[in-house]
Design an enzyme around this catalytic site. Structure first.
Site, short mmCIF file in Angstrom:
data_model
loop_
_atom_site.label_atom_id
_atom_site.label_comp_id
_atom_site.label_asym_id
_atom_site.label_seq_id
_atom_site.Cartn_x
_atom_site.Cartn_y
_atom_site.Cartn_z
N LYS A 10 -3.93 11.26 3.84
CA LYS A 10 -5.04 10.87 4.71
C LYS A 10 -5.20 11.83 5.89
CE LYS A 10 -4.80 5.99 3.29
NZ LYS A 10 -4.71 4.57 3.75
N TYR A 50 -13.41 2.80 -0.99
CA TYR A 50 -12.82 1.56 -0.48
C TYR A 50 -13.76 0.36 -0.59
CZ TYR A 50 -8.55 3.72 1.39
OH TYR A 50 -7.34 4.35 1.54
N ARG A 86 4.23 3.51 -5.24
CA ARG A 86 4.09 2.47 -4.20
C ARG A 86 5.44 2.24 -3.50
NH1 ARG A 86 -1.12 0.44 -2.78
NH2 ARG A 86 -0.11 -1.50 -2.20
N ASN A 113 -2.04 5.01 8.21
CA ASN A 113 -0.78 4.91 7.46
C ASN A 113 -0.55 6.09 6.52
OD1 ASN A 113 -2.59 4.20 5.53
ND2 ASN A 113 -1.71 2.19 5.09
N HIS A 116 -2.36 7.18 0.69
CA HIS A 116 -2.85 6.15 -0.22
C HIS A 116 -2.10 6.25 -1.54
CE1 HIS A 116 -5.61 3.77 -2.73
NE2 HIS A 116 -5.50 4.75 -3.62
N GLU A 127 -9.71 5.70 -9.71
CA GLU A 127 -9.62 6.53 -8.50
C GLU A 127 -9.51 8.02 -8.85
OE1 GLU A 127 -7.64 2.91 -5.87
OE2 GLU A 127 -6.42 4.66 -6.34
N1 UDP Z 1 -5.83 -1.30 6.40
C1 UDP Z 1 -6.03 -1.60 7.75
N2 UDP Z 1 -5.69 -2.86 8.19
C2 UDP Z 1 -5.17 -3.81 7.38
C3 UDP Z 1 -4.97 -3.51 6.03
C4 UDP Z 1 -5.31 -2.26 5.56
O1 UDP Z 1 -6.52 -0.77 8.49
O2 UDP Z 1 -4.88 -4.93 7.85
C5 UDP Z 1 -6.19 0.05 5.88
C6 UDP Z 1 -4.97 0.93 5.61
O3 UDP Z 1 -5.32 2.30 5.90
C7 UDP Z 1 -4.76 0.70 4.12
C8 UDP Z 1 -6.19 0.61 3.61
O4 UDP Z 1 -6.89 -0.09 4.65
O5 UDP Z 1 -4.01 1.74 3.52
C9 UDP Z 1 -6.37 -0.11 2.31
O6 UDP Z 1 -5.74 -1.38 2.41
P1 UDP Z 1 -4.82 -1.96 1.25
O7 UDP Z 1 -4.59 -3.40 1.54
O8 UDP Z 1 -5.40 -1.59 -0.09
O9 UDP Z 1 -3.43 -1.19 1.50
P2 UDP Z 1 -2.68 -0.09 0.62
O10 UDP Z 1 -2.97 -0.37 -0.82
O11 UDP Z 1 -3.21 1.25 1.07
O12 UDP Z 1 -1.23 -0.25 0.97
MG MG Z 2 -4.79 -0.59 -1.80
#
Ligand code: UDP
Ligand code: MG
Length: 146
Positions: A10, A50, A86, A113, A116, A127
């Site tokens: 990211k 997203y 993951r 974070n 991805h 994706e």
């Molecule tokens: N995100 C955020 N706040 C939250 C949850 C997610 O800003 O409470 C953002 C974060 O960058 C995350 C992305 O949205 O990686 C997609 O969320 P997801 O729940 O799919 O998390 P991931 O699969 O990336 O762990």
């Molecule tokens: Mg996700």
């Protein structure tokens, strides 16, 4: 079990110039990179990627983050790729991420974070297709490797 997953380094990984360290960690964990590019998402492409989160309260902040600079989408190969990756990146919120995970070691907060990773084989393929065509990937009738 599929053997491919999809990742994005990211914008803060690029901005802080730490993406090389993160890529090294991914390689050290046994993943092969068969597709990689540096690109920049705009509002339309970030929203498309997203889409599933577009009604969530964090969506505007996520969009701002993901369009704030260049990012590096990648296609990764390893046995059990989705679950293993993951595990390597850790929990969405770096505070909750296990020791030694990429998010624990490099990420600032739950939005910023750093990386991805796809959450299922099906989403990994969706994706990958969002960012790459077959000819851009090594093997799979795409680029020749060695
Ligand atoms: N995100 C955020 N706040 C939250 C949850 C997610 O800003 O409470 C953002 C974060 O960058 C995350 C992305 O949205 O990686 C997609 O969320 P997801 O729940 O799919 O998390 P991931 O699969 O990336 O762990
Ligand atoms: Mg996700």
């Amino acid at each position: 079990m599929g053997n491919r997953t999809f990742a994005i380094l990211k914008p803060d990984a690029i901005e802080k110039n730490i993406y090389g360290d993160i890529i090294s960690r991914i390689q050290a964990d046994g993943f092969k990179i068969i597709g990689m590019k540096m690109t920049k998402l705009n509002e339309r492409t970030a929203t498309g990627f997203y889409e599933v989160h577009k009604d969530k309260p964090f969506f505007p902040g996520l969009l701002e983050y993901m369009t704030s600079g260049a990012c590096i989408p990648m296609v990764l190969v390893k046995e059990n790729a989705v679950a293993d990756f993951r595990k390597l990146i850790g929990s969405t919120d770096p505070i909750k991420a296990d020791e030694g995970t990429i998010r624990k070691d490099f990420a600032d907060d739950i939005t910023h974070n750093i990386i991805h990773g796809s959450d299922s084989d099906e989403n990994a393929e969706i994706e990958i297709a969002f960012f790459f065509n077959r000819a851009e990937l090594i093997g799979n009738a795409g680029l020749n490797c060695c």
